[in-house]
Design an enzyme around this catalytic site. Structure first.
Site, PDB file in Angstrom:
ATOM      1  N   ASP A  31       0.833  -1.196   0.000  1.00  0.00           N
ATOM      2  CA  ASP A  31       0.000   0.000   0.000  1.00  0.00           C
ATOM      3  C   ASP A  31       0.875   1.258   0.000  1.00  0.00           C
ATOM      4  O   ASP A  31       1.868   1.335   0.727  1.00  0.00           O
ATOM      5  CB  ASP A  31      -0.890  -0.021   1.251  1.00  0.00           C
ATOM      6  CG  ASP A  31      -1.910   1.095   1.268  1.00  0.00           C
ATOM      7  OD1 ASP A  31      -2.730   1.156   0.339  1.00  0.00           O
ATOM      8  OD2 ASP A  31      -1.890   1.894   2.220  1.00  0.00           O
ATOM      9  N   GLU A  71       1.498  -0.701  -5.138  1.00  0.00           N
ATOM     10  CA  GLU A  71       0.447   0.279  -5.399  1.00  0.00           C
ATOM     11  C   GLU A  71       1.169   1.619  -5.470  1.00  0.00           C
ATOM     12  O   GLU A  71       1.463   2.239  -4.452  1.00  0.00           O
ATOM     13  CB  GLU A  71      -0.596   0.302  -4.286  1.00  0.00           C
ATOM     14  CG  GLU A  71      -1.757   1.232  -4.629  1.00  0.00           C
ATOM     15  CD  GLU A  71      -2.235   2.108  -3.482  1.00  0.00           C
ATOM     16  OE1 GLU A  71      -3.324   2.678  -3.607  1.00  0.00           O
ATOM     17  OE2 GLU A  71      -1.517   2.235  -2.476  1.00  0.00           O
TER      18      GLU A  71
END
Length: 534
Positions: free
Chosen positions: A215, A274
Site C-alpha cells: 500500500d 500500489e
C-alpha cells in the site's frame, strides 16, 4: 498460466515466473462473504468461497487488510500487523484459508501497509508521550508566532491539512486520515520492524503467503526538509506530477531490500506496488529486475472509453515495462475507485463497454487484476444513505466525493435472502433491490451473462498459448476500432456506439456481443470486443 505450487522451481529446474501472466482476484474482505452473521465479511467466509474463485479461473487471491485495526479507513489503519482483527476471525482462520487456497491451486497475496500505522498502534502511543519514540514518525514544530500553523502546506489525500497538532503543541504528519500517522522510513527501527512483519506472514503455518500488495509504495520516503508545494491543488496532482511526499527516489532502496528478502524464500513470493507515478517510465522503476515484481497500471484504469486513448496507454505501458524486462499489469476497478460499469457511462451502455473492456484487458500481454463483483457486472452504488458511509474522505474537506463506499457494497451470491447470500443477515452496507439479478446464482448457466463471459474468457486465456505473457502487434483498423494480434489470435474492439464492418479476421472464439458474419465481412456491434482464432 500454471496452478503448480511446487516451490521456487518446477521439476525441470526452471522457475515458473507465474506472476508474469497471473489472473489475480482482489477480495475486499469485509464485503465478500460473511460466515457468522454479523454483517461483515470474514476469513472463514472467504475460505468457503475459494472454490468459486478457482472455478472462475483465478490464479491468485489478493486480500485487503484483515489485521487488528480501529477501522478508521477500512483496515488500512493498522494497530497490530501480526494479529487478525476479531471482526475478520483469528490467526487460525488465516492459516486455514491459506491451506485451502493452496490445495485449490490458488496463491494468496496480502496487503502490507508500510506508509503509516493506526494512531492506536503502540508505537504512536509511545510517540505521543514524547522522547525517542517520536523519531519513528514525522513530528515537527508548527509555524507562526505560537506554532499554531502546520509545519508546511501539505494536504491530506482525504482533504484538509496533512498535519494534526498534539497536546504539547507539536504536529505530526498524516498523508491520509489523522488516525493514520506517517512512519519515518529514515528510522532504522521502522525498517527492521517491517522486515520482521514480512517474515511473519511469509512463514505463517509453514508455507506462508505468496506475496504482498504494498500500500502506498510510492509514499514511504519524503523529500528532505519537507518543503512547501505552493498550491492547494495537490490531490489533483497525484499521479501526474512529482510531489515531495510521493514517488521520491528513496523508496526504491526499500523495495530493493524487500526483493532480496522475498527471493530468500522458496515459491517465487512476489511484491506488488500500489504506486502512483507521473509517467509510465517512472512507474517502471518500481519493477526493475532487483525491485518489485509488479506495479498497478493506473493509467489503464483511468483511461476513457476511446480507441486512440487506449492504444496510447497500452503502447506506453508495454514500452515502459519492456525497458526493464517486467510484465505489465492491467486493472479496471478496485476498492478505491468508482466501478468501471459506472465510469463508462452506467446503465446498458456502461455494461456493454465494461464487458468489452474486460475482454480487451484479458487479451493484452501481462498480468490481470479483477476486483470482486466485476465479473458480475456490478455497477457503483451511488445512493447510499450518508449516515451509513464509512469512507473517511466523505467526511473531510471540499471536493471529496466519498464514493469509495459505493464500490464496497457486499457481493450478491444468491437472488434472494436478506443480503443475497452474502451472509445469514443484512450486510454492513445495504445492497440495492436489483442486486439479486446480478448474483452468482442468477447468472450461473446463463450464456449471455457477464459471469459466464468472464468464465469463458478466463478458460480460453488459460488454454490458448498466445495469451498471457508474450508478444503483441497492432493491425490496421478503422477509426474507433482497435485490432491487434497475438500468436494464433486476433482481438477486435469497437469503442464506437454503432456497428462497424471489418474483414473477417479468423474464426470467432468469444465476444461480448455477437458479431454478424456474412461471407468475408463481419459487422462488429458497437461497444464490443471479439476474440478470433487464426
Amino acid at each position: 498460466m500454471t496452478q503448480q505450487l511446487t516451490g521456487a522451481a518446477t521439476t525441470s529446474g526452471a522457475r515458473t515466473r507465474w506472476w508474469r501472466d497471473a489472473v489475480i482476484y482482489q477480495v475486499y474482505v469485509r464485503s465478500f462473504a460473511d460466515s457468522d452473521g454479523d454483517g461483515i465479511g470474514d476469513l472463514r467466509g472467504i475460505e468457503e468461497r475459494l472454490p468459486y474463485l478457482a472455478e472462475l479461473g483465478a490464479d491468485a487471491v489478493w486480500l485487503t487488510p484483515f489485521y487488528a485495526s480501529p477501522q478508521a479507513d477500512g483496515g488500512y489503519d493498522v494497530a497490530d500487523y501480526r494479529v487478525v482483527d476479531p471482526l475478520f476471525g483469528t490467526l487460525d482462520d488465516a492459516q486455514s484459508l491459506l491451506r485451502t487456497a493452496h490445495r485449490l491451486g490458488l496463491r494468496v497475496i496480502v496487503d502490507v501497509v508500510p506508509n503509516h500505522t493506526s494512531d492506536r498502534h503502540v508505537w504512536f502511543r509511545e510517540a505521543l508521550a514524547g522522547g525517542p519514540a517520536r523519531a519513528r514518525y514525522h513530528f515537527r514544530p508548527g509555524r507562526g508566532p505560537e506554532g499554531e500553523l502546520p509545519p508546511n502546506d501539505w494536504q491530506s489525500v482525504f482533504g484538509g491539512p496533512a498535519w494534526t497538532r498534539v497536546s504539547d503543541g507539536s504536529w505530526y504528519l498524516h498523508l491520509f486520515a489523522p488516525e493514520q500517522p506517517d512512519l519515518n522510513w529514515e528510522n532504522p527501527e521502522v525498517r527492521a520492524e517491517f522486515d520482521s512483519v514480512l517474515r511473519f506472514w511469509l512463514e505463517l503455518g509453514g508455507r506462508g503467503v505468496d506475496g504482498f500488495r504494498i500500500d502506498v509504495a510510492h509514499g514511504m520516503v519524503k523529500a528532505a526538509g519537507l518543503p512547501d508545494i505552493g498550491t492547494a491543488e495537490q490531490v489533483r496532482m497525484i499521479g501526474s506530477q512529482t510531489l515531495p511526499f510521493f514517488d521520491q527516489d528513496g523508496v526504491h532502496e526499500i523495495h530493493r531490500s524487500w526483493r532480496t528478502l522475498l527471493d530468500s524464500y522458496p515459491g517465487e513470493r512476489i511484491g506488488v506496488a500500489e504506486a502512483w507515478a507521473p509517467s509510465a517510465e517512472r512507474l517502471a522503476l518500481y519493477v526493475r529486475p532487483d525491485e518489485l515484481h509488479q506495479a498497478f497500471n493506473f493509467q489503464f484504469l483511468r483511461c476513457r472509453w476511446d480507441a486512440a486513448a487506449m492504444r496510447t496507454v497500452v503502447d506506453d505501458s508495454l514500452a515502459a515495462t519492456a525497458s526493464v524486462g517486467a510484465p505489465t499489469t492491467w486493472v479496471l476497478s478496485n476498492h478505491d475507485v468508482v466501478r468501471h460499469v459506472t465510469r463508462y457511462g452506467g446503465g446498458a451502455a456502461g455494461l456493454r463497454r465494461a464487458r468489452a473492456a474486460a475482454l480487451l484487458m484479458l487479451a493484452l500481454p501481462g498480468s490481470v487484476y479483477l476486483y470482486q463483483g466485476e465479473e458480475l457486472g456490478l455497477p457503483e452504488v451511488t445512493d447510499l444513505p450518508d449516515e451509513l458511509r464509512e469512507d473517511p474522505s466523505f467526511f473531510r474537506g471540499a471536493g471529496q466525493d466519498g464514493l469509495r463506499d459505493g464500490c464496497r457494497v457486499p457481493v450478491p451470491w444468491t437472488d434472494e435472502g436478506p443480503s443475497y447470500g452474502f451472509g445469514p443477515g443484512p450486510g454492513w452496507l445495504p445492497q440495492p433491490e436489483s442486486w439479486g439479478a446480478y448474483s452468482v446464482g442468477a447468472q450461473t448457466g446463463d450464456p449471455g451473462s457477464t459471469l459466464e463471459l468472464y468464465r469463458a474468457a478466463l478458460a480460453l486465456r488459460r488454454r490458448l498459448d498466445g495469451l498471457g505473457d508474450g508478444p503483441m502487434s497492432w493491425l490496421e483498423g478503422p477509426p474507433g476500432v482497435l485490432v491487434f494480434t497475438r500468436p494464433g489470435f486476433v482481438c477486435t474492439v469497437n469503442t464506437l456506439p454503432g456497428a462497424v464492418e471489418l474483414r473477417v479476421p479468423g474464426r470467432p472464439l468469444l465476444s461480448s456481443a455477437a458479431p454478424d458474419i456474412s461471407g468475408e465481412s463481419v459487422r462488429v456491434p458497437g461497444d464490443s470486443c471479439t476474440w478470433w482464432a487464426i
